[in-house]
Each structure stands twice: as structure tokens, then as C-alpha cells.
Design a protein around this motif. Structure first.
Motif, PDB file in Angstrom:
ATOM      1  N   GLU A   1       0.810  -1.223   0.000  1.00 13.44           N
ATOM      2  CA  GLU A   1       0.000   0.000   0.000  1.00 13.44           C
ATOM      3  C   GLU A   1       0.839   1.267   0.000  1.00 13.44           C
ATOM      4  N   ASP A   2       1.911   1.319   0.780  1.00 17.48           N
ATOM      5  CA  ASP A   2       2.681   2.557   0.941  1.00 17.48           C
ATOM      6  C   ASP A   2       3.937   2.603   0.081  1.00 17.48           C
ATOM      7  N   ILE A   3       4.084   1.649  -0.830  1.00 13.31           N
ATOM      8  CA  ILE A   3       5.265   1.666  -1.694  1.00 13.31           C
ATOM      9  C   ILE A   3       5.084   2.729  -2.774  1.00 13.31           C
ATOM     10  N   PRO A   4       6.059   3.617  -2.961  1.00 13.22           N
ATOM     11  CA  PRO A   4       5.915   4.683  -3.971  1.00 13.22           C
ATOM     12  C   PRO A   4       5.919   4.109  -5.381  1.00 13.22           C
ATOM     13  N   GLN A   5       5.344   4.872  -6.295  1.00 13.54           N
ATOM     14  CA  GLN A   5       5.276   4.448  -7.692  1.00 13.54           C
ATOM     15  C   GLN A   5       6.681   4.342  -8.268  1.00 13.54           C
ATOM     16  N   LEU A   6       6.935   3.263  -8.999  1.00  8.64           N
ATOM     17  CA  LEU A   6       8.250   3.033  -9.584  1.00  8.64           C
ATOM     18  C   LEU A   6       8.452   3.945 -10.794  1.00  8.64           C
ATOM     19  N   GLN A   7       9.552   4.657 -10.791  1.00 10.87           N
ATOM     20  CA  GLN A   7       9.877   5.565 -11.888  1.00 10.87           C
ATOM     21  C   GLN A   7      11.105   5.019 -12.617  1.00 10.87           C
ATOM     22  N   LEU A   8      10.889   4.401 -13.762  1.00 12.19           N
ATOM     23  CA  LEU A   8      11.988   3.825 -14.528  1.00 12.19           C
ATOM     24  C   LEU A   8      12.462   4.796 -15.604  1.00 12.19           C
ATOM     25  N   PRO A   9      13.777   4.904 -15.783  1.00  9.69           N
ATOM     26  CA  PRO A   9      14.279   5.778 -16.858  1.00  9.69           C
ATOM     27  C   PRO A   9      13.954   5.179 -18.221  1.00  9.69           C
ATOM     28  N   THR A  10      13.727   6.042 -19.203  1.00 11.56           N
ATOM     29  CA  THR A  10      13.429   5.596 -20.567  1.00 11.56           C
ATOM     30  C   THR A  10      14.446   6.194 -21.532  1.00 11.56           C
ATOM     31  N   ASP A  11      14.562   5.566 -22.677  1.00  9.95           N
ATOM     32  CA  ASP A  11      15.534   6.037 -23.675  1.00  9.95           C
ATOM     33  C   ASP A  11      15.119   7.361 -24.302  1.00  9.95           C
ATOM     34  N   PHE A  12      13.811   7.611 -24.366  1.00 14.65           N
ATOM     35  CA  PHE A  12      13.323   8.840 -24.983  1.00 14.65           C
ATOM     36  C   PHE A  12      11.967   9.168 -24.398  1.00 14.65           C
ATOM     37  N   LEU A  13      11.535  10.391 -24.582  1.00 12.24           N
ATOM     38  CA  LEU A  13      10.257  10.832 -24.050  1.00 12.24           C
ATOM     39  C   LEU A  13       9.115  10.200 -24.835  1.00 12.24           C
ATOM     40  N   HIS A  14       8.084   9.790 -24.123  1.00 12.25           N
ATOM     41  CA  HIS A  14       6.911   9.207 -24.769  1.00 12.25           C
ATOM     42  C   HIS A  14       5.834  10.275 -24.915  1.00 12.25           C
ATOM     43  N   GLY A  15       5.107  10.207 -26.010  1.00 15.64           N
ATOM     44  CA  GLY A  15       4.015  11.139 -26.237  1.00 15.64           C
ATOM     45  C   GLY A  15       2.790  10.758 -25.428  1.00 15.64           C
ATOM     46  N   SER A  16       1.749  11.538 -25.547  1.00 18.39           N
ATOM     47  CA  SER A  16       0.521  11.301 -24.790  1.00 18.39           C
ATOM     48  C   SER A  16      -0.385  10.277 -25.468  1.00 18.39           C
TER      49      SER A  16
END
Length: 305
Positions: free
Chosen positions: A256-271
């Protein structure tokens, strides 16, 4: 959960993997192995009058089957983008030129009838995703004709056909494209089979491929229907998951209290979500393949990803 009391009663048994019906004024039931318990059987007997009344008012209630957990997830993804072909699974084969077009069509038709999950419409009933196996659609096979087509043009044609979306609401869970290429040596049949991932994976696709080849080679001897269905497996899964509620709650509380995982990416993704991708092919020799199978067996995992 239905608000109507009779429907709610039927719903309880339906979600437990039990199929109820009335025949000659007698209440009947069917259940997959391991699903029916003494407690459920006593419950059915005790509520016989109420159940028969509810079935009389809703005679087609059990014509729909509840979806398994993976099917529910894929139905959600389908509803998010029904025009996407991201979950299409495709298999193409060049058939011997001596096999007649009608034989191929008949073999595919028999294959669909042998596996009802490939032609049952998906929908929602009172918020629950379901599949109607009692309302199968007609086998969907498209015919196309070319003359002296090159391998590249044949591949392009079949690739485009593989990327057309399937229509789960009308029972188009599996579709075939039969390309007949006329050359100086006769007619070359190419068959493409496309199945939505909601109804198959790579292991079951291999079963379908083997069934189809058997039908092609012996069209006058249809394969017998299996005594064990995907519906049986789905019901057993529901029973198994129902016994693991404490495990589920444990992980909900733990994570429940684990923060959202933020993984690095090779390039920016669009919407905009896109399902584009590429396939990289390579071949393992027999020794490497055996090492892979042994490692997967030791780890109790599948080599398919």
C-alpha cells in the motif's frame, strides 16, 4: 451484483462455476471437477424452489459464462481501444497446392465449431464481462485471389490482414484469410489465422494449429470434442482464487505505501498510446534450446514471454 433477489441467487452459483437448468420440472446442475462442494450441493437442494422460479424468469441466464481473470483484463484493454490490433495473434501457413479451397474452408469451419470460445460474442451483463457460448457467430473466413504474386507481396497482404482489428462483441474472436495465388504450376493456397489473445495464447495456438492440420489431412473424420473445456478451467480458477483472499489482502496491505516506480526511458513518450513494435528473430541450436528448457523447468517458469 444484481439487485433482483432471484438474479442475485443465480449470480452466486454462476460466479462459483455452476451451471443450473430445469429439465422436465427437475433442477439440474453441471460443475467442473473440484467446483461442487457438499456445502454448495446442500445449498442448491435447500433453495430448489427459489432457484427454479428464478430460472423460469431468466431461462438464458447460464448461457453466458463468466470470464477468467486474464480474460477480464484483456476485455478491459479491448474496451479501451477496440480498433487496436495489439492483441491479435497470427499464424500463416502455405498449404499444399493439391488441397482444394473447399477442403480448407471446411477444415477451418470445423475447427471453430470444435473450440466454441473462438466464436462466442463477448459483452457485459449488469457490469460483469461475459461470453455467450450459446450464441456462436458464423466462422469468419475471407477469400482473396492473386496471380503470380511474389513472396514479398503475399507477405505484405497477409501482414495487413493480420493487423485488422477483431470484433469481439459479434463473436469475431478468430478470423481466417485464405489467399489463392494462381501460378503456372497451379493454385497456391496461403492461410492466415488471426485470434484475439483473450481466447488463446501461444501454447493453445499450437493445439489449434495441430487440430487444423489433422482436419486438413482427414476432412471426413471430424475430431471429437474434448470433455474438458476452458469454461471448466475458468471455474476452477475462480475456486482457487476464492480460497486465496487472505493472500490477496496481505499483498494489498504490504504494498500500500510503496511509492510508484519511476523507470528511466531512452526517450520521451508522447501522450498517445501506440501499439507499434518490431520483431527480432534469431535461432537457438538444439543444445541452447535444451539448456533454456532445463532452466525454465528448474525455475518453474515458461519459456514464452
Amino acid at each position: 451484483m444484481p439487485e433482483n433477489k432471484g438474479l442475485a441467487l443465480l449470480h452466486d452459483y454462476w460466479t462459483s462455476g455452476i451451471v443450473l437448468s430445469v429439465n422436465n420440472d427437475k433442477l439440474r446442475f453441471k460443475a467442473a471437477p473440484g467446483v461442487m462442494t457438499p456445502a454448495l450441493l446442500e445449498s442448491i437442494k435447500a433453495k430448489k424452489i427459489e432457484l427454479m422460479a428464478a430460472l423460469a424468469a431468466n431461462p438464458t441466464y447460464f448461457d453466458a459464462r463468466p470470464l477468467s481473470m486474464n480474460e477480464r483484463a484483456l476485455w478491459f484493454m479491448y474496451r479501451m481501444d477496440p480498433e487496436s490490433a495489439a492483441y491479435n495473434m497470427a499464424y500463416a501457413i502455405k498449404i499444399n497446392s493439391g488441397v482444394a479451397k473447399d477442403t480448407i474452408v471446411q477444415a477451418f469451419t470445423q475447427l471453430i465449431k470444435r473450440h466454441p470460445i473462438l466464436s462466442g460474442p463477448y459483452s457485459e451483463r449488469e457490469g460483469e464481462p461475459v461470453q455467450w457460448l450459446s450464441q456462436p457467430s458464423e466462422p469468419c473466413i475471407h477469400l482473396s485471389y492473386q496471380q503470380n504474386a511474389t513472396p514479398a507481396s503475399i507477405k505484405e497482404h497477409l501482414s495487413q490482414a493480420a493487423d485488422k482489428p477483431l470484433l469481439l462483441e459479434v463473436g469475431e474472436v478468430c478470423r481466417a484469410e485464405l489467399l489463392l495465388n494462381t501460378t503456372s504450376n497451379g493454385v497456391e493456397p496461403y492461410l492466415l489465422m488471426v485470434i484475439h489473445h483473450i481466447a488463446a495464447d501461444f501454447m493453445s495456438f499450437e493445439v489449434l494449429r495441430q487440430d487444423f492440420l489433422q482436419l486438413i489431412n482427414n476432412i471426413d473424420s471430424p475430431l471429437a470434442l474434448s470433455d474438458y473445456s476452458y469454461q471448466d478451467w475458468s471455474a476452477q480458477q475462480q475456486v482457487s482464487l476464492g480460497s486465496q483472499q487472505d493472500d490477496k489482502q496481505y499483498w494489498i496491505d504490504t504494498l500500500e505505501d510503496i511509492p510508484q516506480l519511476q523507470l528511466p526511458t531512452d526517450f520521451l513518450h508522447g501522450s498517445t498510446l501506440r501499439a507499434q513494435g518490431e520483431e527480432i528473430s534469431f535461432t537457438l541450436d538444439s543444445a541452447q534450446a535444451e539448456k533454456l528448457r532445463s532452466a525454465c523447468k528448474a525455475l518453474s517458469v515458461t519459456p514464452y514471454v
